[in-house]
Design a protein around this motif. Structure first.
Motif, PDB file in Angstrom:
ATOM      1  N   THR A 241      -1.943  49.336  17.627  1.00  0.00           N
ATOM      2  CA  THR A 241      -0.719  48.831  16.995  1.00  0.00           C
ATOM      3  C   THR A 241       0.528  49.530  17.526  1.00  0.00           C
ATOM      4  O   THR A 241       1.645  49.127  17.178  1.00  0.00           O
ATOM      5  CB  THR A 241      -0.791  49.032  15.467  1.00  0.00           C
ATOM      6  N   ASP A 242       0.332  50.561  18.330  1.00  0.00           N
ATOM      7  CA  ASP A 242       1.464  51.354  18.816  1.00  0.00           C
ATOM      8  C   ASP A 242       1.665  51.131  20.312  1.00  0.00           C
ATOM      9  O   ASP A 242       0.743  51.350  21.098  1.00  0.00           O
ATOM     10  CB  ASP A 242       1.232  52.853  18.585  1.00  0.00           C
ATOM     11  N   GLY A 243       2.824  50.700  20.715  1.00  0.00           N
ATOM     12  CA  GLY A 243       3.145  50.644  22.134  1.00  0.00           C
ATOM     13  C   GLY A 243       2.403  49.549  22.879  1.00  0.00           C
ATOM     14  O   GLY A 243       1.952  48.549  22.323  1.00  0.00           O
ATOM     15  N   SER A 244       2.227  49.772  24.180  1.00  0.00           N
ATOM     16  CA  SER A 244       1.696  48.756  25.085  1.00  0.00           C
ATOM     17  C   SER A 244       0.172  48.801  25.136  1.00  0.00           C
ATOM     18  O   SER A 244      -0.465  49.744  24.657  1.00  0.00           O
ATOM     19  CB  SER A 244       2.246  48.986  26.492  1.00  0.00           C
ATOM     20  N   LEU A 245      -0.404  47.786  25.765  1.00  0.00           N
ATOM     21  CA  LEU A 245      -1.848  47.770  25.989  1.00  0.00           C
ATOM     22  C   LEU A 245      -2.257  48.970  26.829  1.00  0.00           C
ATOM     23  O   LEU A 245      -3.270  49.621  26.540  1.00  0.00           O
ATOM     24  CB  LEU A 245      -2.259  46.468  26.689  1.00  0.00           C
ATOM     25  N   ALA A 246      -1.499  49.281  27.861  1.00  0.00           N
ATOM     26  CA  ALA A 246      -1.845  50.398  28.743  1.00  0.00           C
ATOM     27  C   ALA A 246      -1.903  51.709  27.966  1.00  0.00           C
ATOM     28  O   ALA A 246      -2.820  52.515  28.169  1.00  0.00           O
ATOM     29  CB  ALA A 246      -0.829  50.501  29.886  1.00  0.00           C
ATOM     30  N   GLU A 247      -0.946  51.912  27.051  1.00  0.00           N
ATOM     31  CA  GLU A 247      -0.955  53.136  26.260  1.00  0.00           C
ATOM     32  C   GLU A 247      -2.160  53.173  25.327  1.00  0.00           C
ATOM     33  O   GLU A 247      -2.810  54.207  25.152  1.00  0.00           O
ATOM     34  CB  GLU A 247       0.348  53.235  25.450  1.00  0.00           C
ATOM     35  N   GLY A 248      -2.489  52.026  24.745  1.00  0.00           N
ATOM     36  CA  GLY A 248      -3.663  51.962  23.879  1.00  0.00           C
ATOM     37  C   GLY A 248      -4.952  52.215  24.640  1.00  0.00           C
ATOM     38  O   GLY A 248      -5.858  52.897  24.148  1.00  0.00           O
ATOM     39  N   LEU A 249      -5.043  51.680  25.863  1.00  0.00           N
ATOM     40  CA  LEU A 249      -6.232  51.901  26.690  1.00  0.00           C
ATOM     41  C   LEU A 249      -6.376  53.375  27.068  1.00  0.00           C
ATOM     42  O   LEU A 249      -7.491  53.902  27.129  1.00  0.00           O
ATOM     43  CB  LEU A 249      -6.179  51.026  27.932  1.00  0.00           C
TER      44      LEU A 249
END
Length: 479
Positions: A241-249
């Motif tokens: 839920t926070d930031g971009s997909l890349a950050e979540g990955l």
């Protein structure tokens, strides 16, 4: 090495086909083959859309267990899925059988998902002390929201196709006879604008749901506070839920590696392997199949066996004759009805069982105090005879562990009951004695019985594994 991923064009649709029996597991050859086939599809000017499917009885059923415990070889699965999601042409995944773990993560990286009836999907990594480490904790919440993603990922449960469609995990169910036909039909509908392809990773991040996170955390703290990976799953899904997909990955990868380093992961994988083939007798050569078994006396097990006999080719009867090969004997007074030439299999409860060698039986089927896992002890039967009976029970859908001379389960049960305050320690000490006496074919069978029947903590792997680790640690630290 024969290629296990193939590319072929059907009119203007390119088809990437995985053929890695028995379950199309995501081993190194499949991961490399997917990228090679994807490159072929992208370079094929005649292909306007691509289909990803699998041969055999299932889609990708998960990771290749032969690679467990080994250093990973590139390309890693997250890289493969990122390439699939970035594909410039519409990419349709066709699911059948099961799409589990990395298999579902591959499908989530495609642009459209169609399933055949009877398909089941899931992310069961938590059961091995892990979390979905190839985007599952980030892409699934974008499709179903935080609450449902937490339910599925922290439980590891399998979801039938109808529920998966209602939740939005898949886009359609197609009753077409073959995955190829279903995939070609879905790709044609996408090209004609009748269906909409979309990249899951480009969907908006799911809305934060602190109430769902708090509720699932409270449930886990009540049900399994000692476990490591379920709480890391919560952290990973929260990161979607926070930031971009890349950050979540990136966050998912950090948490995945923390799970990989956890001793619980090794214990749970040990328990997983222990359950793979406990009915096999290592010393047995080819054994004849049992096709006619008599059930003598009365026992609840008999009704279960009759309910499973259907298409097994095994005939169950309560009237033995010259064609009967084995008798399951519920009570001592029923033993007289067993013909002399038959294998005699006595049923005994694990509680209060005496010395098996003194019984008038070739094998003893030890019934658990709870649970479904039984133990088949050879007291006078040959290895081939024991294997024949174990195979028949497995065909009748009864889980069984094989052992010899005396019951592992009964010994563990006595030890646990005699030391109610130190059940685990008592089972650990007993497990070493059982192995030393040669009563087990595999020490992992001791662990399996303790975990599945007697409630030994699964994340520790089993009493023999834990006792061996403790002995090894003591040896290393002794002067």
């Amino acid at each position: 090495m024969t290629a296990c991923v193939h590319y072929q064009r059907h009119d203007d649709i390119g088809v990437i086909r995985i053929d890695n029996p028995p379950v199309n597991a995501l081993g190194h050859a499949v991961r490399s083959g997917l990228l090679d086939a994807l490159d072929q599809g992208l370079a094929d000017d005649g292909a306007q859309a691509l289909v990803l499917m699998a041969d055999g009885r299932t889609f990708i059923a998960g990771a290749d267990i032969r690679e467990f415990g080994r250093p990973p070889q590139p390309p890693l699965l997250p890289e493969v899925i990122a390439r699939l999601e970035a594909c410039a042409k519409p990419l349709v995944a066709v699911l059948h059988g099961t799409a589990l773990g990395g298999g579902l993560e591959v499908a989530l990286g495609c642009h459209y998902r169609v399933a055949l009836p009877g398909t089941r999907v899931g992310l069961p990594e938590v059961k091995l002390g892990l979390l979905p480490g190839a985007g599952g904790t980030q892409r699934l919440p974008r499709l179903v929201g935080v609450d449902i993603a937490l339910d599925l990922i922290t439980s590891g449960r399998f979801v039938p196709a109808e529920e998966a469609l209602a939740l939005g995990i898949i886009d359609a169910i197609d009753a077409t006879d073959t995955p190829l036909d279903a995939g070609l039909g879905a790709a044609r509908a996408v090209l004609e604008g009748q269906r909409t392809a979309r990249r899951t990773g480009e969907l908006p991040a799911p809305a934060a749901d602190p109430e769902a996170i708090a509720r699932h955390r409270a449930r886990l703290e009540a049900e399994a506070p000692e476990l490591f990976s379920p709480f890391r799953c919560i952290e990973a899904v929260a990161a979607s839920t926070d930031g971009s997909l890349a950050e979540g990955l990136d966050r998912e990868r950090e948490l995945f590696l923390a799970c990989m380093d956890s001793p619980q992961r090794a214990g749970l994988i040990h328990a997983f392997f222990a359950a793979r083939a406990p009915h096999r007798v290592p010393e047995a050569d080819a054994s004849p199949a049992l096709t006619r078994i008599a059930l003598l006396g009365e026992h609840p097990l008999f009704e279960r066996l009759k309910g499973k006999a259907g298409r097994t080719g095994i005939e169950l009867t309560d009237r033995p004759d010259e064609s009967t090969q084995a008798c399951l004997i519920a009570t001592a007074d029923a033993a007289c009805d067993c013909p002399a030439a038959c294998l005699r299999i006595a049923l005994q409860p694990a509680e209060g069982i005496g010395r098996l060698g003194e019984m008038d039986a070739d094998l003893v089927l030890v019934m658990p105090p709870q649970g479904a896992l039984m133990e088949l002890v050879a007291t006078g039967a040959s290895a081939e005879q024991q294997q024949a009976v174990a195979s028949a029970l497995k065909a009748l859908k009864q889980a069984v562990v094989v052992s010899r001379c005396e019951s592992l389960l009964a010994a563990l049960h006595r030890a646990a009951n005699a030391a109610s305050d130190e059940r685990c320690a008592a089972m650990e000490a007993t497990s070493l004695l059982l192995a030393e006496q040669g009563l087990c074919y595999r020490t992992s069978d001791i662990d399996l019985l303790a975990v599945e029947v007697l409630g030994y903590p699964r994340h520790l792997g089993g009493p023999h594994r834990q006792a061996t680790l403790s002995a090894s640690a003591t040896s290393e630290t002794s002067p």
